[in-house]
Scaffold this motif. Sequence first.
Motif, short mmCIF file in Angstrom:
data_model
loop_
_atom_site.label_atom_id
_atom_site.label_comp_id
_atom_site.label_asym_id
_atom_site.label_seq_id
_atom_site.Cartn_x
_atom_site.Cartn_y
_atom_site.Cartn_z
N GLY A 176 2.38 -6.43 -6.56
CA GLY A 176 2.95 -6.68 -5.25
C GLY A 176 2.10 -7.64 -4.43
N GLU A 177 0.81 -7.74 -4.76
CA GLU A 177 -0.07 -8.62 -3.99
C GLU A 177 0.27 -10.09 -4.19
OE1 GLU A 177 -1.16 -6.29 -5.99
OE2 GLU A 177 -2.71 -5.06 -5.06
N TYR A 178 1.07 -10.35 -5.24
CA TYR A 178 1.47 -11.72 -5.51
C TYR A 178 2.09 -12.36 -4.28
CZ TYR A 178 4.52 -15.37 -7.50
OH TYR A 178 5.16 -16.53 -7.77
N MET B 218 0.83 -1.21 0.00
CA MET B 218 0.00 0.00 0.00
C MET B 218 0.86 1.26 0.00
SD MET B 218 -3.25 -0.84 2.38
CE MET B 218 -2.45 -1.67 3.73
N LEU B 219 2.07 1.18 0.59
CA LEU B 219 2.90 2.38 0.75
C LEU B 219 3.97 2.52 -0.32
CD1 LEU B 219 3.56 1.96 4.58
CD2 LEU B 219 1.86 3.43 3.51
N ARG B 220 4.23 1.45 -1.05
CA ARG B 220 5.46 1.38 -1.86
C ARG B 220 5.43 2.37 -3.03
NH1 ARG B 220 4.99 -2.82 -6.61
NH2 ARG B 220 2.87 -2.33 -7.17
N PRO B 221 6.63 2.76 -3.50
CA PRO B 221 6.68 3.48 -4.77
C PRO B 221 6.27 2.53 -5.88
CG PRO B 221 8.87 2.89 -4.05
CD PRO B 221 7.95 2.54 -2.92
N ARG B 222 5.74 3.07 -6.95
CA ARG B 222 5.18 2.21 -7.99
C ARG B 222 6.23 1.34 -8.67
NH1 ARG B 222 0.10 2.54 -8.77
NH2 ARG B 222 0.10 1.28 -10.63
#
Lengths: 499, 169
Positions: free
Chosen positions: A110-112, A33-37
């Motif tokens: 990232g949800e992987y 949720m916070l990460r850079p794209r």
Amino acid sequence: MQTGLTPAPIDWVLLMPLLIVFGTGVVGMCIEMLRPRSNNNAIVATTLLGLAAAAAYLIGTWEYPTIHTFGELFLSDRVAKILQLLIIAITFTTVLYSEGYLRERRLPFGEYYPLLVWSATGAMIMATSTNLLIVFLGLEVLSISLYILAGLSNREQQSQEAALKYFLLGAFASAFLLYGISLLYGATGTTQMEDLRAIWNTPLDKPTVGLLYAGLTLILVGFAFKVALVPFHMWTPDVYQGAPTSVTGFMAAAAKVGAFAALVRFLDYATPMSDAWVPMLSALAILTMTVGNLVALVQKDVKRILAYSSIAHAGYVLVAVVAYGVLSREGSAAQPVSVVYYLIAYSFMTVGAFAVVSLATRGGRERTELNDLNGLWERAPLPAAMMIVFMASLAGIPLTAGFLGKLLIFRDALDAGLVVLAIALAVNSVISAYYYLRIVLATVVQKPALHAPRFANPNAGLVATCLVCGLAIFALFFAAQPVLRELEAPQEVFVHRGP
Amino acid sequence: MTLTTFAFLVMAVVLVLSAWGVVVAKSPVRSALSLVVNFFVLAFLYFGMNYDLLGISQILVYTGLIMMLFLFCILLLNLGAPDTLFEPSLIKRSLAWFVGGVLVLAVSSQVIGPMATWSTSTPTAPEGFGQAASVGQSLFTGWVYGFEIASVLLLVGIVGSILVAKRRD
């Protein structure tokens, strides 16, 4: 009426590995949720750290007594500890090479990682439970994560088709399992496996005996779907082919470990009913090995070959399960040694093989025909060499874990007097050598046609996965004694009934 | 025949007929509506046995939630009568009948036997079985573990549905 709630006593030490693995997924989700794209590095690092912490904790508390805790729903005995460690190892090796592959496939989700880790949590729940309802919940946690992961690529129809097929047939299988559980509950009033055994042990002349057999059969059908036994295997090749390769590798290893762990434990308690399930499972084992291997011979796609090979391997493990069932009924086997050993060996060879296959992906497209692997030897010698090791082990060639695993199963089958199963196992191992050899030839010998070989760069993560899996295969053969001793060690189970 | 037995028999007949309707009806909407009737009558059977909580959850969760979703899906996808669902192979059809028949026999033989002896002994559940208090008690004492795993399952479902929706863009 009683007021105030006294929760079930909880032994946190035994529960901790499960909680760490689950928590890793939650932390990974927060970072997402916070990460850079389009940079998953932080999530990958957290996931690897969390898995390593869980494994370290599990090993650190290895000698902790086996306690039946959490309302007698949770049991982490020696076999369950080994299987939990195995599931963590499968997840760790999968995560190691996933990032490079997902970037190549242009699937930067990232949800992987949280989903993968939660799927592993489900498998661990299945491996540590003695209650059918908890097994079912664990199976759903495992499966629902996998349904989503299988359809990760929305651009490819194949991936979507795989996800839908897997979802529908998986739901169907869950329905079978749940129907079986509810019939058993209807007949006995419990879903706790010890209580079921106590009821089965009493003479079977009461009016509910029909429900017991129907429930048992339906539960076995549900498990047969999940571990892909013939004739419940139809979904496997399509799903394995369509799902992203890293997901396929994880699915082929972790889902089978979880389902077989629950199946073996269930059958362990269902020994009084073994007259019913030994013939059923023997027939399934022969069918599974034979059909899996024969159909694999004519496949052209590497992932489909490996899918049929995984069906055949489920058949080998089933032989071990049946042999253990017969031996433990006679009182001459206390632990399912050959089952667990083969699951460990199989997991490492499968994850490794799919990791190497993932190299044939380039520029968002996945190419998994046999001749897409041509020229891998020149481009990436180390993974190609490791591919030879994995294939040798899958075929059961000496000096590898696959050989020793098959030998143990063969010995157990003969000890149990299951001569037909032993012969079927031996014949099938010989048949399977042919298609494993085809993969090796495609990787090492055959030159690519006109176009230059286009492979993804074997990044450090993938090389690490290959090395870990390859080393594990040799280590399990050359240092088999400590592992087998650990598996055979007798143990005492304590029941946690609160302060 | 007492009034209770009569009410039970009426509800049982409606229950079986509506279940039959779910399978037999050609149009998916009719199947779904039969299922609504089935769920409602089942809830009233639960009420008849004093399983208030079970009956209310049956109506709220199944009739209210799940069935609404079913109907939404059917209407949104504009599903007609599925011609492809007809199985032409005689072997598969007879196999299906055989397996289904065995299951019906297995279950009904277990149920009809005890029912014939009802006049002498009425099977009863333990005191408070299926009541809100006892269900709550067991959910938060013995079954905390299962309860928590169910919440993990919901979390996986939420994250998964976000992922399915997100990758569309």
